[in-house]
Design a protein around this motif. Sequence first.
Motif, PDB file in Angstrom:
ATOM      1  N   ASN A   6       1.760   1.267   4.660  1.00 54.48           N
ATOM      2  CA  ASN A   6       1.668   0.648   3.155  1.00 54.48           C
ATOM      3  C   ASN A   6       1.305  -1.050   3.609  1.00 54.48           C
ATOM      4  O   ASN A   6       1.998  -1.597   4.302  1.00 54.48           O
ATOM      5  N   ILE A   7       0.362  -1.258   2.697  1.00 53.14           N
ATOM      6  CA  ILE A   7       0.292  -2.762   2.951  1.00 53.14           C
ATOM      7  C   ILE A   7       1.313  -3.704   2.528  1.00 53.14           C
ATOM      8  O   ILE A   7       1.706  -4.728   2.985  1.00 53.14           O
ATOM      9  N   LEU A   8       2.157  -2.998   1.318  1.00 51.17           N
ATOM     10  CA  LEU A   8       3.336  -3.777   0.986  1.00 51.17           C
ATOM     11  C   LEU A   8       4.497  -3.251   1.922  1.00 51.17           C
ATOM     12  O   LEU A   8       5.000  -2.126   1.607  1.00 51.17           O
ATOM     13  N   ASP A   9       4.928  -4.054   2.694  1.00 50.41           N
ATOM     14  CA  ASP A   9       5.936  -3.735   3.581  1.00 50.41           C
ATOM     15  C   ASP A   9       7.370  -4.732   3.558  1.00 50.41           C
ATOM     16  O   ASP A   9       7.731  -5.295   4.909  1.00 50.41           O
ATOM     17  N   ASN A  10       7.631  -5.195   2.347  1.00 49.63           N
ATOM     18  CA  ASN A  10       8.505  -6.122   1.966  1.00 49.63           C
ATOM     19  C   ASN A  10       8.411  -7.480   2.814  1.00 49.63           C
ATOM     20  O   ASN A  10       9.132  -8.245   2.825  1.00 49.63           O
ATOM     21  N   SER A  11       7.160  -7.780   2.867  1.00 47.34           N
ATOM     22  CA  SER A  11       6.761  -9.219   3.260  1.00 47.34           C
ATOM     23  C   SER A  11       5.585  -9.821   2.104  1.00 47.34           C
ATOM     24  O   SER A  11       4.903  -8.901   1.786  1.00 47.34           O
ATOM     25  N   TYR A  12       5.685 -10.962   1.909  1.00 46.59           N
ATOM     26  CA  TYR A  12       4.703 -11.258   0.688  1.00 46.59           C
ATOM     27  C   TYR A  12       3.264 -11.148   1.173  1.00 46.59           C
ATOM     28  O   TYR A  12       2.829 -11.511   2.367  1.00 46.59           O
ATOM     29  N   ARG A  13       2.615 -10.758   0.605  1.00 45.22           N
ATOM     30  CA  ARG A  13       1.057 -10.406   0.977  1.00 45.22           C
ATOM     31  C   ARG A  13       0.207 -11.048  -0.296  1.00 45.22           C
ATOM     32  O   ARG A  13       0.289 -11.153  -1.450  1.00 45.22           O
ATOM     33  N   ALA A  14      -1.187 -11.560   0.152  1.00 42.89           N
ATOM     34  CA  ALA A  14      -2.201 -11.985  -0.715  1.00 42.89           C
ATOM     35  C   ALA A  14      -2.789 -11.169  -1.501  1.00 42.89           C
ATOM     36  O   ALA A  14      -3.392  -9.992  -1.071  1.00 42.89           O
ATOM     37  N   PHE A  15      -2.801 -11.409  -2.696  1.00 42.54           N
ATOM     38  CA  PHE A  15      -3.920 -10.387  -3.678  1.00 42.54           C
ATOM     39  C   PHE A  15      -4.551 -11.361  -4.789  1.00 42.54           C
ATOM     40  O   PHE A  15      -3.907 -12.507  -5.398  1.00 42.54           O
TER      41      PHE A  15
ATOM     42  N   SER B 225       0.218   1.416  -1.553  1.00 41.89           N
ATOM     43  CA  SER B 225       1.109   2.557  -2.204  1.00 41.89           C
ATOM     44  C   SER B 225       2.441   2.087  -3.068  1.00 41.89           C
ATOM     45  O   SER B 225       2.899   1.153  -2.480  1.00 41.89           O
ATOM     46  N   ILE B 226       2.411   2.400  -4.391  1.00 36.06           N
ATOM     47  CA  ILE B 226       3.309   1.813  -5.301  1.00 36.06           C
ATOM     48  C   ILE B 226       3.591   3.008  -6.165  1.00 36.06           C
ATOM     49  O   ILE B 226       2.757   3.211  -7.042  1.00 36.06           O
ATOM     50  N   PRO B 227       4.948   3.512  -5.962  1.00 32.89           N
ATOM     51  CA  PRO B 227       5.143   4.745  -6.534  1.00 32.89           C
ATOM     52  C   PRO B 227       5.357   4.286  -8.004  1.00 32.89           C
ATOM     53  O   PRO B 227       6.012   3.188  -8.451  1.00 32.89           O
ATOM     54  N   PRO B 228       5.063   5.097  -9.180  1.00 37.73           N
ATOM     55  CA  PRO B 228       5.125   4.749 -10.347  1.00 37.73           C
ATOM     56  C   PRO B 228       6.565   4.623 -10.882  1.00 37.73           C
ATOM     57  O   PRO B 228       7.469   5.336 -10.359  1.00 37.73           O
ATOM     58  N   GLY B 229       6.710   3.446 -11.663  1.00 41.78           N
ATOM     59  CA  GLY B 229       8.046   3.233 -12.107  1.00 41.78           C
ATOM     60  C   GLY B 229       8.703   2.122 -11.420  1.00 41.78           C
ATOM     61  O   GLY B 229       9.758   1.424 -11.596  1.00 41.78           O
ATOM     62  N   SER B 230       7.964   1.557 -10.331  1.00 39.14           N
ATOM     63  CA  SER B 230       8.740   0.589  -9.228  1.00 39.14           C
ATOM     64  C   SER B 230       8.018  -0.659  -9.587  1.00 39.14           C
ATOM     65  O   SER B 230       6.959  -0.736 -10.374  1.00 39.14           O
TER      66      SER B 230
ATOM     67  N   THR C 100       5.848  -4.940 -13.100  1.00 44.96           N
ATOM     68  CA  THR C 100       5.959  -3.505 -12.801  1.00 44.96           C
ATOM     69  C   THR C 100       4.371  -3.006 -13.050  1.00 44.96           C
ATOM     70  O   THR C 100       3.843  -3.028 -14.189  1.00 44.96           O
ATOM     71  N   PRO C 101       3.716  -2.636 -11.867  1.00 49.30           N
ATOM     72  CA  PRO C 101       2.183  -2.154 -12.226  1.00 49.30           C
ATOM     73  C   PRO C 101       2.163  -1.053 -13.337  1.00 49.30           C
ATOM     74  O   PRO C 101       3.106  -0.151 -13.091  1.00 49.30           O
ATOM     75  N   ILE C 102       0.998  -1.195 -13.845  1.00 53.46           N
ATOM     76  CA  ILE C 102       0.987   0.181 -14.880  1.00 53.46           C
ATOM     77  C   ILE C 102       0.106   1.113 -14.136  1.00 53.46           C
ATOM     78  O   ILE C 102      -0.160   2.488 -14.463  1.00 53.46           O
ATOM     79  N   ARG C 103      -0.942   0.457 -13.458  1.00 50.62           N
ATOM     80  CA  ARG C 103      -1.913   1.251 -12.488  1.00 50.62           C
ATOM     81  C   ARG C 103      -2.273   0.752 -11.280  1.00 50.62           C
ATOM     82  O   ARG C 103      -2.221  -0.294 -10.743  1.00 50.62           O
ATOM     83  N   VAL C 104      -2.408   1.858 -10.372  1.00 45.44           N
ATOM     84  CA  VAL C 104      -2.594   1.318  -9.048  1.00 45.44           C
ATOM     85  C   VAL C 104      -3.976   2.191  -8.346  1.00 45.44           C
ATOM     86  O   VAL C 104      -4.132   3.325  -8.694  1.00 45.44           O
ATOM     87  N   ASP C 105      -4.649   1.551  -7.924  1.00 47.50           N
ATOM     88  CA  ASP C 105      -6.021   1.981  -7.448  1.00 47.50           C
ATOM     89  C   ASP C 105      -5.523   1.817  -5.752  1.00 47.50           C
ATOM     90  O   ASP C 105      -5.778   0.873  -4.958  1.00 47.50           O
ATOM     91  N   ARG C 106      -5.099   3.069  -5.084  1.00 44.59           N
ATOM     92  CA  ARG C 106      -4.810   3.045  -3.682  1.00 44.59           C
ATOM     93  C   ARG C 106      -5.891   2.649  -2.926  1.00 44.59           C
ATOM     94  O   ARG C 106      -5.928   2.057  -1.951  1.00 44.59           O
ATOM     95  N   GLU C 107      -7.307   3.594  -2.935  1.00 43.63           N
ATOM     96  CA  GLU C 107      -8.444   3.225  -2.402  1.00 43.63           C
ATOM     97  C   GLU C 107      -8.819   1.868  -2.489  1.00 43.63           C
ATOM     98  O   GLU C 107      -9.185   1.026  -1.454  1.00 43.63           O
ATOM     99  N   GLY C 108      -9.193   1.392  -3.796  1.00 46.12           N
ATOM    100  CA  GLY C 108      -9.301  -0.101  -3.976  1.00 46.12           C
ATOM    101  C   GLY C 108      -8.416  -1.175  -3.723  1.00 46.12           C
ATOM    102  O   GLY C 108      -8.708  -2.338  -3.857  1.00 46.12           O
TER     103      GLY C 108
END
Length: 330
Positions: free
Chosen positions: A34-43, A73-78, A134-142
């Motif tokens: 996962n890109i999100l590995d508990n360190s700050y990432r640039a978006f 990867s951001i599971p729904p509700g997180s 809280t993300p409402i939508r996640v585009d895994r590929e994008g």
Amino acid sequence: MESDIDLPECCGSGCTNCVLDRKTAKPPTSDAPNILDNSYRAFQCTSIIKCTANTFQFRFRYAGTHDSDKQLSIPPGSHLMLRAERGFRDARRPVAKIFEQWRRGIEVRPRGHVPRVEKYDKAERDLYFSRPYTPIRVDREGKAFEVLVKLETGGEMSEYFTTLDVGVVTEWKGVYGGFSWVRNGWKNVVGFGQGVGLAPIYSIMAGVLDDEEDETRLHLLYCCRDLDGVLMRSDMQAMGKYWNFGYSIYLSRESCSCEGKLARSCKCLSSRIKYNEPIFNHRLEEVDIENVLKKLVNGSFHVLICGNESFTKFVEGCVTRLGISDYYKF
Ligand SMILES: Cc1cc2nc3c(=O)[nH]c(=O)nc-3n(C[C@H](O)[C@H](O)[C@H](O)COP(=O)(O)OP(=O)(O)OC[C@H]3O[C@@H](n4cnc5c(N)ncnc54)[C@H](O)[C@@H]3O)c2cc1C
């Protein structure tokens, strides 16, 4: 060794070594890293849409270049943490047009003493502050996600959001949250959301509808002040076409010139809503909750609650009086 129960609250200082990483960080859900590995990432901010007078929908896309093998990867509700530099105002970025009206409407007040939780990572310099969203939508590929943000008058991160524009790079980390969805884990799920507290419940329910093998029946009861404040209205209408999704929207403060409020239905409102749109011109009451939940008592079901403190307390009180203990508060 320090047990998780003894750990302090997140201090909101955007520490790299955040207490949340020990408390509620979620393990990866799939094989791909996962890109999100508990360190700050640039978006990078790629779009901003005004939803209501004070709520905006932001889309952020991963701006890193060395992670082509990783997915988002951001599971729904997180939720994720956004951090910003305490000195963000020094950059003097011009306020984007989209926020001008909100800024004109706010009463500018000096920030008084806002109590801070004691800093967790004392080794880290106090350069940042952070807040969860809280993300409402996640585009895994994008490698992109969207958040709904309600701007708060006098709020530090709210001010920071108004300095964003398309192209600005922000810093997020995660993933956090104590709720995990289990496919077909319950026969029915009933969600109570209020205002921007719709976000985790919406993302969970949209995830279920996207999953053809998940047959959970979903019921959403969403509360807002007035019709102009309803978030994700067309999305909920589209979800209403699925066999396993039903919803009702309750407006607590919609102004009304007819006498409909007394009869719990209203002529002024019906001229502004679509045919069969389940929007009611009254506050959600205990009887409404009873009517929905009593129909479900014979099947397995779970209740999700997300809103401000008084809303959560009200719904929790109602479900507890009905003898229901299987509920989750975001
Ligand atoms: C798990 C979780 C998920 C969340 N997800 C979302 C989400 O998806 N979308 C969303 O919009 N929010 C979400 N929130 C809330 C969000 O994290 C922030 O709390 C919110 O955006 C306000 O942050 P802020 O920095 O703008 O306000 P803060 O600076 O933290 O201020 C908090 C409040 O105090 C008030 N205040 C500040 N200064 C003063 C003063 N001098 N005098 C009086 N009052 C003052 C502000 O108006 C504000 O209402 C979530 C919260 C949690 C815990």
